[in-house]
Enzyme design. Sequence first.
Site, short mmCIF file in Angstrom:
data_model
loop_
_atom_site.label_atom_id
_atom_site.label_comp_id
_atom_site.label_asym_id
_atom_site.label_seq_id
_atom_site.Cartn_x
_atom_site.Cartn_y
_atom_site.Cartn_z
N TRP A 277 -15.49 -2.55 2.44
CA TRP A 277 -14.48 -2.40 3.75
C TRP A 277 -15.46 -2.95 4.53
CZ3 TRP A 277 -10.38 1.76 4.67
CH2 TRP A 277 -9.39 0.97 5.16
N GLN B 122 1.14 -0.68 -0.04
CA GLN B 122 -0.14 0.37 -0.11
C GLN B 122 0.90 1.17 0.31
OE1 GLN B 122 -0.07 -2.54 2.41
NE2 GLN B 122 -1.32 -3.18 1.95
N ASP C 271 -8.38 -0.27 -4.84
CA ASP C 271 -9.30 0.28 -3.13
C ASP C 271 -8.77 1.95 -3.59
OD1 ASP C 271 -10.21 -1.80 -3.21
OD2 ASP C 271 -8.50 -2.04 -1.56
N GLN D 250 -1.73 1.47 -5.46
CA GLN D 250 -2.79 0.48 -4.33
C GLN D 250 -2.65 2.09 -3.34
OE1 GLN D 250 -1.92 -3.54 -3.33
NE2 GLN D 250 -2.82 -3.27 -1.24
N ASP D 251 -4.32 2.15 -2.85
CA ASP D 251 -4.38 2.89 -1.73
C ASP D 251 -3.66 4.22 -2.34
OD1 ASP D 251 -5.23 0.75 -0.61
OD2 ASP D 251 -4.08 0.33 1.01
N ARG E 23 -15.21 -1.94 -3.02
CA ARG E 23 -14.78 -3.30 -2.03
C ARG E 23 -15.49 -3.03 -0.63
NH1 ARG E 23 -10.12 -6.55 -1.95
NH2 ARG E 23 -8.56 -4.60 -1.29
#
Length: 317
Positions: free
Chosen positions: A281, A179, A223, A201-202, A279
């Site tokens: 979470w 991340q 994400d 990512q992130d 998604r």
Amino acid sequence: MVMKLILFILLLEAASFSVSSSRPSHEFEVIEKEYLNWVRQMSSFKHSLFGKGKNKFKPCLIKRVNKKPKAGEFASVQKAINSLPVVNNCRVLIIIGAGTYREKVEIPPTMAYITLQGAGAGKTIIEWDDTADKMGQSGHLLGTYGSATFAINSPYFIAKNITFKNKAPSPPSGALGKQAVALRISADTAAFIGCKFIGAQDTLYDHIGRHYFKDCYIEGSVDFIFGNGLSLYRDCHLHAVTNGYGALTAQKRESLLEETGFSFVNCKVTGSGALYLGRAWGTFSRVVFVYTYMDKIITPRGWYDWGDKNREMYDSN
């Protein structure tokens, strides 16, 4: 081909209310009581959505950051922030000249009312390359929270015309500890206008608080907008960069009583790969897309339940 979708994805509150559940009746009485309390709270003028912000817009102080020594007081953004009083109570405008500022920046909780103004998102860039699995100065792993290139912990923050970037390489699908947050906002009442958030990512950690994003560009793979903020994204461009499966959002609303969620209005979604819109979470994750244009990269399923079937209740029109 680009489709115009009027898509409302409400990852709604119904997961705990299934009439086919085997829960005992007294549990349903507790749930009903909590729900009625929530309805009363939301119908009053005392909950946070109606709270008046005590913002200050007229600057009392102007500071300049520039790569050219004679053009500004500071050569780095963090040094300009460190020059402010530990407890700041007036609007400070920090003008950042064109250039790439390779630094990791953090604004502490007591330094409210900071405005950062760049020379243009394509001209003023703040970048770093930390990932969650890197070791921090404390001797512990940074984690997702600590990987941010730019971290904001104070209220009433404003950023205009700046790129926030995490340069860590895009990880392979399923990689652990990769991340790499470009910006984390962990405070209330923040606004971002004409900014870019670049990562994989992130990318954008919309952690907690009420936030407004206008005319922003957000790029990532998995994400890449995530957290538990109560945020409005208006006229933003969301761009996926993945060759496999990716996910645009990961919202972390854990309770029916939480007022959090992400709303996307008049935005557009483009990119590569196969993309979930979100998604789940959190058990009660809530994401709304309204009048949004989308490339044909959205998976027919639309969203992923994070392996929990109780999170599959949603409404799509």
